[in-house]
Design an enzyme around this catalytic site. Structure first.
Site, PDB file in Angstrom:
ATOM      1  N   CYS A 130    -115.313 -74.306  36.774  1.00 21.28           N
ATOM      2  CA  CYS A 130    -115.703 -75.050  35.570  1.00 21.28           C
ATOM      3  C   CYS A 130    -117.008 -74.509  34.999  1.00 21.28           C
ATOM      4  CB  CYS A 130    -115.847 -76.530  35.908  1.00 21.28           C
ATOM      5  SG  CYS A 130    -116.361 -77.508  34.494  1.00 21.28           S
ATOM      6  N   CYS A 133    -119.367 -77.150  33.561  1.00 15.29           N
ATOM      7  CA  CYS A 133    -120.066 -77.982  34.563  1.00 15.29           C
ATOM      8  C   CYS A 133    -121.166 -77.184  35.261  1.00 15.29           C
ATOM      9  CB  CYS A 133    -119.107 -78.470  35.650  1.00 15.29           C
ATOM     10  SG  CYS A 133    -117.490 -78.958  35.115  1.00 15.29           S
ATOM     11  N   ASP A 134    -120.874 -75.954  35.630  1.00 12.72           N
ATOM     12  CA  ASP A 134    -121.767 -75.212  36.531  1.00 12.72           C
ATOM     13  C   ASP A 134    -122.517 -74.057  35.865  1.00 12.72           C
ATOM     14  OD1 ASP A 134    -120.842 -76.833  38.555  1.00 12.72           O
ATOM     15  OD2 ASP A 134    -119.201 -75.487  39.075  1.00 12.72           O
TER      16      ASP A 134
END
Ligand code: NAP
Length: 303
Positions: A130, A133-134
């Site tokens: 992701c 997200c990261d």
């Protein structure tokens, strides 16, 4: 007794809840992790009719609020089985069991792993599925994105905004994703395409320090000195818990067509979890409506 148990709180499941509640049915959504589903990870949605631009997170939260405002109950429980129980269904979760007159399976799909050595142990240590997200953990670092679909292309464009260098590794020399996204990446100076290549090893002890890629045509191996590997090679279904109540196609998707009817009366399949040609936000939402209205009709016919 619930009217409709909806398994999965992504776009299909939340849309199903909206339609079921507006039809006056008691619907409960069962979600193992967090509402919103896969779309939460998409930075920019620009192909949803009527909305020129929205982030996946905003879209998912808006949908969830809409369902909750209508009275949707969301239970954060993992559904482990659905079994026929007289004229109803027994929905078993990790912590409880519920009776429902009808069930809508909207389990979506999960990220496909590369299936190479050390992939799993390096999750959170440089391997991610992701980018939204990261990605922030890799600011001013070199990273690689593996995949040739829209997700990989969008992830690469997103990461290129703040990573020093982004390698896009793809197993062919043509992309599955949009030409427009490919052209955008080509225009970025810090993006390098590594084509006809697969990731064959993840390097580094405690964290990712590089990936080995192998050219499929020549067999030549090369090490890319990256600290992050974003795997974006598509999704796969997660329907194993439901094989007693619905049949799956050879790829593991629930056998159901555009009507969202499975072979089991009272059980419906909506969104990415079912056999279908086009897995998009629009088709997931459409399925949610179709499945909910079919479930309402089924319940009304039962009396
Ligand atoms: P996808 O379209 O299925 O693409 C998966 C990519 O991974 C393909 O390029 C495939 O290569 C490659 N791949 C698959 N298995 C592999 C393996 N074992 N090793 C190496 N490479 C592998 O998946 P996606 O990009 O996640 O997209 C899923 C759906 O969501 C698509 O319909 C996509 O259009 C849609 N989507 C839309 C948007 C948007 O419209 N904004 C954003 C994201 C996703 P091959 O090409 O060689 O098969």
């Amino acid at each position: 007794m619930l009217d409709i148990a909806i398994v999965g709180g992504g776009t299909a499941g939340l849309t199903a809840a909206i339609y079921a509640l507006r039809a006056g049915k008691k619907a409960v959504i069962f979600e193992a992790l967090a509402v919103g589903g896969q779309i939460v990870n998409t930075p920019d949605i620009e192909n949803y009719p009527g909305i020129a631009h929205v982030s996946g997170y905003e879209f998912a939260m808006g949908l969830s609020e809409q369902a909750k405002a209508l009275g949707a109950e969301i239970r954060f429980e993992n559904v482990t089985a659905v079994e026929p129980d007289g004229s109803a269904f027994l929905v078993t979760t990790g912590s409880d069991a519920y009776d429902a007159k009808a069930v809508i399976l909207a389990t979506g799909a999960k990220n496909r792993p590369l299936g190479i050595a050390r992939e799993e142990e390096m999750i959170g240590k440089g391997v991610s599925y992701c980018a939204t997200c990261d990605g922030m953990f890799f600011r001013r670092k070199d990273v690689a994105v593996n995949g040739g679909g829209n997700t990989a292309l969008e992830d690469a464009a997103f990461l290129a905004n703040y990573c020093s260098k982004v390698y896009v590794i793809h197993r062919r020399d043509e992309f599955r994703g949009d030409e427009k996204s490919v052209e955008l990446l080509k225009s970025k100076e810090n993006v390098e395409f590594v084509l006809n290549s697969t990731v064959t090893a993840i390097l580094g002890d405690q964290k990712v320090e590089g990936v080995e890629v192998t050219d499929k045509n020549t067999g030549e191996k090369r090490v890319l000195p990256v600290s992050g590997l974003f795997v974006a090679i598509g999704q796969m279904p997660a329907n194993d818990a439901f094989t007693d109540v619905v049949s799956l196609d050879p790829k593991g998707y629930i056998s159901a067509g555009e009507t969202c009817l499975t072979g089991t009366p009272g059980v419906f399949a909506a969104g990415d979890c079912r056999t279908k040609e086009v897995r998009q936000l629009t088709t997931a939402a459409a399925d949610g409506a179709v499945a909910a209205l079919a479930a309402c009709r089924y319940i009304d016919a039962q009396g």
